[in-house]
Design a protein around this motif. Structure first.
Motif, PDB file in Angstrom:
ATOM      1  N   VAL A  36       0.844  -1.190   0.000  1.00  0.00           N
ATOM      2  CA  VAL A  36       0.000   0.000   0.000  1.00  0.00           C
ATOM      3  C   VAL A  36       0.880   1.241   0.000  1.00  0.00           C
ATOM      4  N   GLY A  37       0.657   2.131  -0.958  1.00  0.00           N
ATOM      5  CA  GLY A  37       1.425   3.357  -1.059  1.00  0.00           C
ATOM      6  C   GLY A  37       0.977   4.404  -0.052  1.00  0.00           C
ATOM      7  N   ARG A  38       1.736   5.479   0.024  1.00  0.00           N
ATOM      8  CA  ARG A  38       1.424   6.553   0.967  1.00  0.00           C
ATOM      9  C   ARG A  38       0.109   7.243   0.632  1.00  0.00           C
ATOM     10  N   ASN A  39      -0.315   7.080  -0.620  1.00  0.00           N
ATOM     11  CA  ASN A  39      -1.603   7.649  -1.024  1.00  0.00           C
ATOM     12  C   ASN A  39      -2.770   6.716  -0.712  1.00  0.00           C
ATOM     13  N   GLY A  40      -2.468   5.602  -0.042  1.00  0.00           N
ATOM     14  CA  GLY A  40      -3.511   4.643   0.293  1.00  0.00           C
ATOM     15  C   GLY A  40      -3.899   3.730  -0.846  1.00  0.00           C
ATOM     16  N   MET A  41      -3.199   3.835  -1.975  1.00  0.00           N
ATOM     17  CA  MET A  41      -3.528   3.050  -3.158  1.00  0.00           C
ATOM     18  C   MET A  41      -2.660   1.800  -3.241  1.00  0.00           C
ATOM     19  N   THR A  42      -3.180   0.789  -3.910  1.00  0.00           N
ATOM     20  CA  THR A  42      -2.405  -0.388  -4.262  1.00  0.00           C
ATOM     21  C   THR A  42      -2.805  -0.807  -5.667  1.00  0.00           C
ATOM     22  N   ALA A  43      -1.905  -1.460  -6.358  1.00  0.00           N
ATOM     23  CA  ALA A  43      -2.205  -1.864  -7.734  1.00  0.00           C
ATOM     24  C   ALA A  43      -3.064  -3.124  -7.748  1.00  0.00           C
ATOM     25  N   GLN A  44      -3.963  -3.206  -8.712  1.00  0.00           N
ATOM     26  CA  GLN A  44      -4.884  -4.340  -8.819  1.00  0.00           C
ATOM     27  C   GLN A  44      -4.437  -5.319  -9.895  1.00  0.00           C
ATOM     28  N   PHE A  45      -3.118  -5.514 -10.025  1.00  0.00           N
ATOM     29  CA  PHE A  45      -2.630  -6.410 -11.064  1.00  0.00           C
ATOM     30  C   PHE A  45      -3.057  -7.851 -10.770  1.00  0.00           C
TER      31      PHE A  45
END
Length: 649
Positions: free
Chosen positions: A92-101
């Motif tokens: 999880v990135g600092r922006n709260g996002m994660t990749a959905q690969f």
């Protein structure tokens, strides 16, 4: 060879059926197998379909090889490795996002996770689906279906509690969804084959079942598939022409004198050039561009180009050091130097990144080598800068010898590990010892390289190199690894480093296309652009990029040392791809100027996010990315090229 189970599934307009591979009747389609033939590695079987009905059949035929066993790992080249880290916690990135690969998992059912994946054939660099389970490799391959039926075929994997399956489809499905990019997973799509009443279809399948004590056994199958289905890239420019065009564009359009650095991206807006510096010291700018520019200046005997590149390198050496951490800042702009580059939101914590720092050190050293060899000029302050940073990095290695993924900008501590990115620091350390004539970092480099081999390369699953992939499996880390292995073998002569070099290259080759799928979207589809020789960046960012061209010297070295023609063929593909993939005249790719080159080439339905003015999709990024193009320059200006390649006009 007898598989534990071979399943046929036919889905048509009137439903579906599952049965053994003996004749199956469904939707008017008669299916059978014939012509069993044992080849060197594979068993060849012919899959036969006939429409016995009075109406047109439209559907998808799915052929699977099933197996049983514990802890299977799957491979769809350039798409899925192991489980694509489906067993790991999401990053999880600092922006709260994660990749959905795409990831394989039996337990998780959220977006991006599934126990099976079916993909259209042009997603794969090699047309084969493989699985490793209990020291056995199972695989199935077939010729890309486009030429026979004007329709894509597909490939599949499925994981079960005690085994799984690998498969092919006539027609295709993107299931459980269509993966476009890290934040865009769409609904399942399908492309059906059509059989007219009375029409027959015959397809050769190649079935594999091999002993596989090591995960690298998949490279044996990759070689066999390459030999069977290889298609060369289209013809392009001459080596000198390509180097002159690209470096001329970088010199003319990408230099930002105020910083000084090379712009990360350059656009045309109503005919006017717009630079977007973003100011990274490497990876997406800085010395990653300056180093190859310096190599090209030596080859082309261009002093103006040389002095421009020297300004960028000297600025990093003179001004980038963070005295608190003992590491260079990752990025810069007209206001100063800092660590929070454009990739910062993708990181879990802020700080210096080993990918950017390590690669910067490597290209400063490569530039030192160029200056000494071609211009008879020494830069001792460059060596001193690199050694100071490497001395600090050496104190932050963990027990296994792994370099941190991220260091604290406050005190230089390693605050996150578990990534392949730091291998660039090892490559820089090995090169420093060679250029300085010492062995300051030899012991730690050997320990680190062994760790990267055992934990990542040997398992055919490198991850955590480019920061915008959220630690998805990627190809970029292997580039640093093969450079380090080549240098250590060159220095020590020990066979182990040649073997590690071979495995590192062959891992990267799994991302490198061996064939040329028919691209559906302009401008690449209109141009007859070739995929062969280009490598996919990662399982998160599904596009072909030019970074793998920076190991041309290493591929040539491996070919010379082993006498294995396979490496020579892969080198030919890599160079051939480079020579046909930049703008040879203004607007060739529907944007930009002569010598411009993107780093994003969309060979399939993945990453089709760029749009033309009318709203239709575009298969490349409509901007000039000098750092991407500089990897082409490095590959075409290396030691493998004789001076004759750069003689004449």
């Amino acid at each position: 060879m007898e598989f534990q189970s071979i399943q046929l599934k036919i889905t048509g307009k009137t439903g579906g059926v599952t049965g053994k591979y003996e004749p199956v009747q469904n939707c008017g389609i008669h299916v059978w197998m014939k012509d069993r033939k044992q080849l060197e590695l594979a068993e060849q079987r012919t899959l036969c379909l006939k429409n016995d009905s009075d109406s047109v059949f439209e559907g998808v035929v799915h052929f699977e090889l099933e197996f049983t066993g514990l802890e299977p790992r799957f491979f769809l080249p350039a798409f899925l490795y192991g489980r694509n880290r489906g067993e790991a916690e999401e990053y999880v990135g600092r922006n709260g996002m994660t990749a959905q690969f795409p990831r394989l998992s039996l337990e998780r059912k959220t977006t991006g996770y599934s126990n099976y994946w079916k993909e259209r054939g042009d997603r794969l660099s090699h047309p084969v689906s493989m699985a490793l389970c209990e020291n056995c490799l199972y695989g199935i391959s077939m010729k890309p279906f486009w030429e026979e039926k004007n329709c894509f075929n597909g490939f599949s994997v499925q994981m079960r509690k005690n085994g799984g399956s690998v498969g092919v489809t006539l027609g295709y499905e993107n299931a459980p969804g269509l993966y476009v990019c890290g934040c865009d997973m769409r609904e399942q799509t399908q492309g059906r084959i059509k059989l007219q009443p009375g029409e027959e279809c015959f397809v050769n399948l190649y079935l594999y079942q091999l002993e596989a004590p090591l995960d690298t056994t998949i490279n044996t199958v990759i070689r066999d598939v390459y030999r069977r289905f290889h298609q060369a890239p289209r013809s392009g420019a001459l080596v000198k022409e390509c180097v002159r065009d690209i470096t001329g564009a970088i010199y003319r359009d990408a230099f930002v004198p105020e910083i000084p650095t090379y712009s990360t991206r350059v656009f045309l807006n109503n005919g006017e050039k717009e630079q977007e510096p973003l100011g990274s010291i490497s990876w997406t700018g800085g010395v990653e561009v300056a180093g190859p520019q310096l190599m090209a200046a030596a080859r082309l005997k261009d002093q103006d180009m040389r002095h421009q590149a020297l300004k960028v390198i000297q600025a990093v050496v003179d001004h980038s050091m963070n005295e608190k951490s003992g590491l260079p800042y990752d990025a810069c702009n007209e206001k100063g130097w800092y660590t929070e580059g454009w990739w910062d939101p993708c990181l879990s914590v802020p700080g210096h990144t080993s990918y950017v720092v390590g690669q910067a050190l490597y290209y400063i050293l490569k530039s030192y080598e160029t200056e000494k060899e071609y211009f008879e000029t020494l830069h001792p302050e460059w060596l001193a800068f690199v050694k100071r940073v490497l001395d600090h990095i050496d104190t932050t290695l963990n027990e296994e010898g792994e370099v941190p993924y991220i260091w604290s900008a406050k005190d230089g501590r390693g605050v996150e590990y578990d990534s392949f990115a730091g291998c660039w620091c090892v490559t820089a350390a090995v090169l420093y010892d060679m250029l300085s004539g010492g062995d300051t970092f030899l012991e730690s480099s050997i320990r680190s390289l062994k760790h990267y081999y055992e934990a990542y390369v040997k398992r055919m699953e490198c991850y955590g190199t480019p920061m915008d992939t959220y630690k998805a499996v990627d190809s970029e880390g292997s580039l640093a690894f093969v450079k380090a292995c080549r240098l250590l073998h060159e220095r020590t002569g020990e066979r182990i480093y040649l073997e590690m070099l071979k495995d590192g290259l062959e891992y990267e080759f799994t991302f490198k296309f061996c064939w040329n799928p028919p691209i559906q979207v302009p401008p690449l589809g209109r141009m007859g652009w070739s995929c062969c020789g280009g490598s996919v960046t990662s399982t998160c960012n599904p596009h072909i990029h030019p970074m793998s061209n920076n190991v041309c010297d290493e591929i040539a070295y491996c070919a010379d040392q082993t006498g294995d023609e396979y490496y020579r063929q892969r080198l030919s593909d890599t160079v051939g791809w480079a020579l046909q993939t930049y703008s040879r005249y203004d607007g060739e790719y529907d944007y930009g100027l002569k010598g411009w080159m993107s780093e994003r080439f969309c060979y399939s339905e993945g990453l089709l996010t760029e749009l033309y003015e009318d709203g239709s999709v575009c298969s490349t990024w409509k901007c000039f990315l000098p750092w991407g193009a500089s990897n082409i320059v490095e590959g075409l200006c290396g030691k493998i090229w004789k001076d004759a390649a750069f003689s004449g006009n």
